[in-house]
Each structure stands twice: as C-alpha cells, then as structure tokens.
Scaffold this active site. Structure first.
Site, PDB file in Angstrom:
ATOM      1  N   HIS A  57     -59.779  -2.246-113.859  1.00  4.26           N
ATOM      2  CA  HIS A  57     -60.869  -1.857-112.948  1.00  4.26           C
ATOM      3  C   HIS A  57     -60.382  -1.245-111.625  1.00  4.26           C
ATOM      4  CE1 HIS A  57     -60.430  -5.736-110.929  1.00  4.26           C
ATOM      5  NE2 HIS A  57     -60.962  -6.421-111.901  1.00  4.26           N
TER       6      HIS A  57
ATOM      7  N   HIS B 206     -63.011 -19.593-114.884  1.00  8.76           N
ATOM      8  CA  HIS B 206     -63.356 -18.295-114.300  1.00  8.76           C
ATOM      9  C   HIS B 206     -64.155 -17.498-115.321  1.00  8.76           C
ATOM     10  CE1 HIS B 206     -63.263 -14.661-112.126  1.00  8.76           C
ATOM     11  NE2 HIS B 206     -62.071 -14.203-112.464  1.00  8.76           N
TER      12      HIS B 206
ATOM     13  N   GLU C 190     -64.965 -14.302-115.432  1.00 14.12           N
ATOM     14  CA  GLU C 190     -64.736 -12.861-115.618  1.00 14.12           C
ATOM     15  C   GLU C 190     -64.361 -12.588-117.076  1.00 14.12           C
ATOM     16  OE1 GLU C 190     -62.004 -11.187-112.781  1.00 14.12           O
ATOM     17  OE2 GLU C 190     -62.739  -9.144-113.114  1.00 14.12           O
TER      18      GLU C 190
ATOM     19  N   ASP D  93     -62.229 -10.959-118.742  1.00 12.87           N
ATOM     20  CA  ASP D  93     -60.882 -11.018-119.317  1.00 12.87           C
ATOM     21  C   ASP D  93     -60.475 -12.462-119.664  1.00 12.87           C
ATOM     22  OD1 ASP D  93     -60.978 -11.308-116.546  1.00 12.87           O
ATOM     23  OD2 ASP D  93     -58.930 -10.599-116.236  1.00 12.87           O
TER      24      ASP D  93
ATOM     25  N   HIS E 167     -61.556 -15.568-107.094  1.00 15.90           N
ATOM     26  CA  HIS E 167     -62.140 -14.448-106.387  1.00 15.90           C
ATOM     27  C   HIS E 167     -63.565 -14.112-106.842  1.00 15.90           C
ATOM     28  CE1 HIS E 167     -61.551 -11.169-109.541  1.00 15.90           C
ATOM     29  NE2 HIS E 167     -61.027 -12.234-110.094  1.00 15.90           N
TER      30      HIS E 167
ATOM     31  N   ASP F 245     -57.475 -17.128-111.602  1.00 19.63           N
ATOM     32  CA  ASP F 245     -56.795 -15.907-111.152  1.00 19.63           C
ATOM     33  C   ASP F 245     -55.908 -16.119-109.917  1.00 19.63           C
ATOM     34  OD1 ASP F 245     -57.665 -14.369-113.206  1.00 19.63           O
ATOM     35  OD2 ASP F 245     -59.169 -13.256-112.076  1.00 19.63           O
TER      36      ASP F 245
ATOM     37  N   TYR G 118     -51.144  -8.182-106.656  1.00 25.98           N
ATOM     38  CA  TYR G 118     -52.319  -8.894-107.157  1.00 25.98           C
ATOM     39  C   TYR G 118     -53.127  -9.453-105.989  1.00 25.98           C
ATOM     40  CZ  TYR G 118     -55.271 -11.519-110.256  1.00 25.98           C
ATOM     41  OH  TYR G 118     -56.374 -11.978-110.923  1.00 25.98           O
TER      42      TYR G 118
ATOM     43  N   HIS H  60     -53.135 -15.062-115.220  1.00 26.51           N
ATOM     44  CA  HIS H  60     -52.410 -13.809-115.484  1.00 26.51           C
ATOM     45  C   HIS H  60     -50.937 -13.965-115.111  1.00 26.51           C
ATOM     46  CE1 HIS H  60     -55.920 -11.275-116.189  1.00 26.51           C
ATOM     47  NE2 HIS H  60     -56.472 -11.695-115.084  1.00 26.51           N
TER      48      HIS H  60
END
Lengths: 53, 405
Positions: free
Chosen positions: B28, B82, B84, B86, B147, B166, B194, B227
């Site tokens: 993104h 999280h 999100e 991914d 985040h 994250d 990051y 990650h």
C-alpha cells in the site's frame, strides 16, 4: 458548541450528534463528556482530541 | 497444489507457522524491496491456540506449517491481534476449516474484522483480561492506533513471548527467524523504514506504550511481531530505537530531495548539499525520479534538515513531489528545519507551494525560498551553497538547544 477531532484517527466529535451508541446524548458538549469517554473509532482518550477551528 | 512446509519451533510450546511473501514489492504505497512475511504463531498448550492468520492467498502455506506440528482441527482458540487484511484475510476460511471453540479480538478488532470480512462469532477481550490455555495464560493489552484501532498485544506468560502484531515488525522475507541472525544494518534500516512508514504518526502512543510495558512487569524473552524476524537478544535495542524514533530528536543529518525538468533544480540541490556537508552535516541527496516516497520518509525520519526542491510545471510542482509531500505530511514528522527551492521559467508556483506544504508539515522554514529563473548562474549557486551552510549551522544550534532541554 465546538467540534473536536481525534488527533490519532481523525474521528470528529460533533456535540450536535453526540455519541448515542456509547450513551452520549445529542447536545452534549465535549467538555461535558465523562472523563473516561474514549474515541468510538480508536479508543483514544479525551486528551488526544483537539478543537476544530 | 500440495504444500510441504515446516513450522519453526521458537520455545517449548510456541511455533512460527506464518507465510513468507518473497515476491511482495509494493505494500500500500510502501516499497518492500526485501519482500515480507506474515507471521502467525501456534501455541501447543492444552488449549491449542493460533495467533493471527495470514494474507488471503497464503492460507495453504499457513495450514501446511500448522499441519507439520498438529492436526489443524485440534486448534481450540484463535486470537486476532490485528484486523488488517494481511493478518486476517484468510481468517474466515481458517475458522471454517478449523472450527475453533473461540475466536478472540479487541472490541475494535471484532468490529473491524466483521466490517471487512463478514459476520464472525468473536469474543471481545480487553486490557487486563486473560485466558488460560493450560500451563500458560494469555494476557491482553490493547494498543489502539498502533497502528489500527483494533491493535492489541498478547503476552504468553510461561513461554514469555509478547505477540506484538505490527509493532516492532519490518518487511523482510527470509528463512532466518531472529533479528540477531541478520546483518544489523539491514535490521536497523528495515525496522526504521517500517516505523517511519507505519507508526510515525502515532509517536505519542508509542511512547505511552513504551512507558506502560515496564509497569506491566512482563518478563519478556521474545517479541514476536506479525512481520519479519523476531527479537530475542535485542529486545532492549528495538524498544530503545522505538523511543528514539518516536521522540525524533534533530540529528546531524540532512536530506535534499527534489525533482527537476532540465537539470537546474538538480544543480541547485547539489550546491545546497555541499554547503550542508561543509557545515559538518551528514547529507544525502535524493532525486524523486529514482527514490520513492517510502524511502524518502525513512530518510526524513533521521534528517534534522530537509531542503525540498522542484521545477514548476503547469503552475505547480512536479507530480513526484505531490506524491511525496502528500504521503510525508500524513505521517507527521517533527523537529525539522528546512527550505524550499527550485528553478522556473515563467510562473514559478512550485517553490511557494512546496513552502506552504512544508509549513503545514510543521517544518520550520529557517531560510526564505531559494528561487532561480531558468538556469542558475555561478553566483546563484554560491547563494545555494551559503544557504546550505547556514541551514547546517542552524541545525547544530537546534541540536544543542534540544539536548540542553
């Protein structure tokens, strides 16, 4: 009454709308929100809000 | 297609069962030159628990790794730290296949997961809540806007693992599992990149969390993010770096970035950079034709001075500059001084428009706009050099003042 924006996520508290989902009646000013009220979008506290010019 | 993949054992009861996305290059808007991983973890306690899932399309990789340890249908709990995509993209499919007894998420996690992926039966946990797996207990710590609104940390007490979603992550694909197994310069760059691209706007929250962690009295042996590699020997290193990046003190570094039509703005950039260099500042020059927004913001993270230049086209700056300014402004860098510069042919709006954007970004413009019509003369370039020198000197004063406070 002033609108306030959450500095973290951008949510705007509009006193005319209040936050009915969390028990805040329309017409409640930001100052009158209880101290433990948090941003309904991200959970930020009142201290993380700024007045909208 | 069949998959034959193995989990990686991390502690007595915890396994890494994530997916490696060797080919990911664009996240993104963030350039991920080294690919990434979507980390998921399996806890083999009495109640077998899966922490987070992976991006849609990687479910088979996740299931193959889980299957190398245990039959996935034995999973009792799934925790979503999280929401999100991914980390949650294949959650509905995993729930369908595994049929866990419970799925846990924060209040916003439940909302965000259901908003994105459809209704799911999720039990809400809050800061201070815990669940017992057998030998281990999981403790939950909500960390909204680190985040996403749903972000949450989970601490597994007997294995001493903090699952940090994250936070403390990085985009780095690899077969090695721990940060200390990689080149430290790569780790520093990728974790900083990051932070700068994902967490910078939430710096006050990061500091709050860093202050809270010691008070919670967690005995952490391993930080396992969603990650990239995990932190074991270097837990204090990454916590200290996060504090440093969040405070963002002015450092003795400068970034001159620009785009140019026929080389004049570039020529101006080079003179500014030499001035900064001769003032003793570690200076880097980046042309936006070659360096993308996510690398620029990583360099801005460290730069005490930013000098920003563009020629004028169609009454504004070049489109690469619009891209970088819009992206950088949203990430809210702080404690920067700077200057706008550029060459123009007739109208010349680019320079004042850059200056306006920098002011909105709260960059203090300590030099007035450095403007040249068409092609800079030697005297005009000398002016650029002197401006660079003054910017450097002002930065040194700012650093001294910051340190004195």
């Amino acid at each position: 009454m002033k609108k306030y924006v959450c500095d973290l996520c951008g949510y705007v508290y509009d006193p005319a709308i209040g936050d009915p989902e969390n028990g805040i009646e329309p017409g409640t000013s930001f100052e009158d929100l209880p101290d433990d009220w948090v941003c309904p979008e991200c959970g930020a506290g009142k201290e993380d809000f700024s007045p909208v010019d | 297609m069949e998959k034959y993949l193995k989990a990686v054992k991390l502690t007595d009861k915890v396994y890494w069962v994530g997916a490696v996305d060797w080919n990911m290059r664009y996240f993104h808007g963030y350039t991920t030159e080294r690919g990434t991983t979507y980390n998921a973890y399996l806890v083999m306690d009495e109640k077998i628990t899966l922490i987070d899932t992976v991006k849609k399309g990687f479910k088979d990789e996740l299931m193959a790794r889980i299957s190398s340890v245990v039959d996935p249908s034995k999973i009792e709990y799934i925790i979503s730290n999280h929401a999100e995509m991914d980390h949650s993209g294949c959650l509905p499919e995993v729930i369908e296949e595994v049929k866990p007894a419970k799925v846990y998420a924060s209040k916003n996690g439940k909302k965000n997961l259901c908003d994105q992926l459809g209704e799911m039966d999720i039990e809400v946990v809050r800061t201070g809540d815990s669940i017992t797996l057998g030998n281990n207990k999981f403790f939950f710590i909500e960390c909204p806007m680190l985040h996403w609104p749903d972000s949450m940390l989970s601490f597994l007490d007997q294995e001493k693992v903090l699952f940090s979603q994250d936070a403390f992550g990085m985009h780095l694909a690899g077969t090695k599992i721990f940060a200390d197994q990689y080149d430290p310069n790569v780790i520093e760059w990728e974790s900083k990149k990051y932070y700068a691209n994902i967490l910078m706007p939430y710096a006050p929250r990061v500091i709050k969390l860093l202050d809270e962690i010691p008070k919670l009295g967690l005995d952490i042996d391993l930080i396992a993010s969603d990650h990239g590699p995990l932190w074991r020997k270097d837990i204090n290193y990454i916590l200290d770096m996060y504090r440093e990046w969040s405070i963002m003190p002015p450092r003795k570094c400068a970034l001159v970035f620009y785009d140019t039509m026929w080389g004049s703005t570039e020529n101006m950039a080079y003179s500014i950079a030499d001035g900064l260099r001769d003032a003793g500042i570690d200076t880097e020059v980046a042309c936006l034709q070659n360096v993308d927004r996510s690398n620029i913001i990583t360099k801005i993270q460290d730069a005490g001075v930013i000098a920003v230049g563009s020629s004028t086209i169609n009454n504004n700056y070049l489109p690469t500059m619009a891209d970088v300014l819009s992206y950088s402004k949203g990430l809210k860098p702080k404690n920067k001084i700077g200057m706008a510069f550029g060459s123009y042919g007739w109208s010349g709006e680019s320079i004042k428009n850059i200056a306006a954007e920098l002011e909105e970004m709260k960059v203090e413009l300590v030099e007035d706009n450095y403007v040249v019509k068409y092609v800079p003369t030697k005297e005009q370039l000398e002016d650029g050099y002197n401006r660079g020198m003054r910017l450097g000197k002002t930065l040194l004063e700012r650093i001294a003042a910051f340190e004195a406070n």
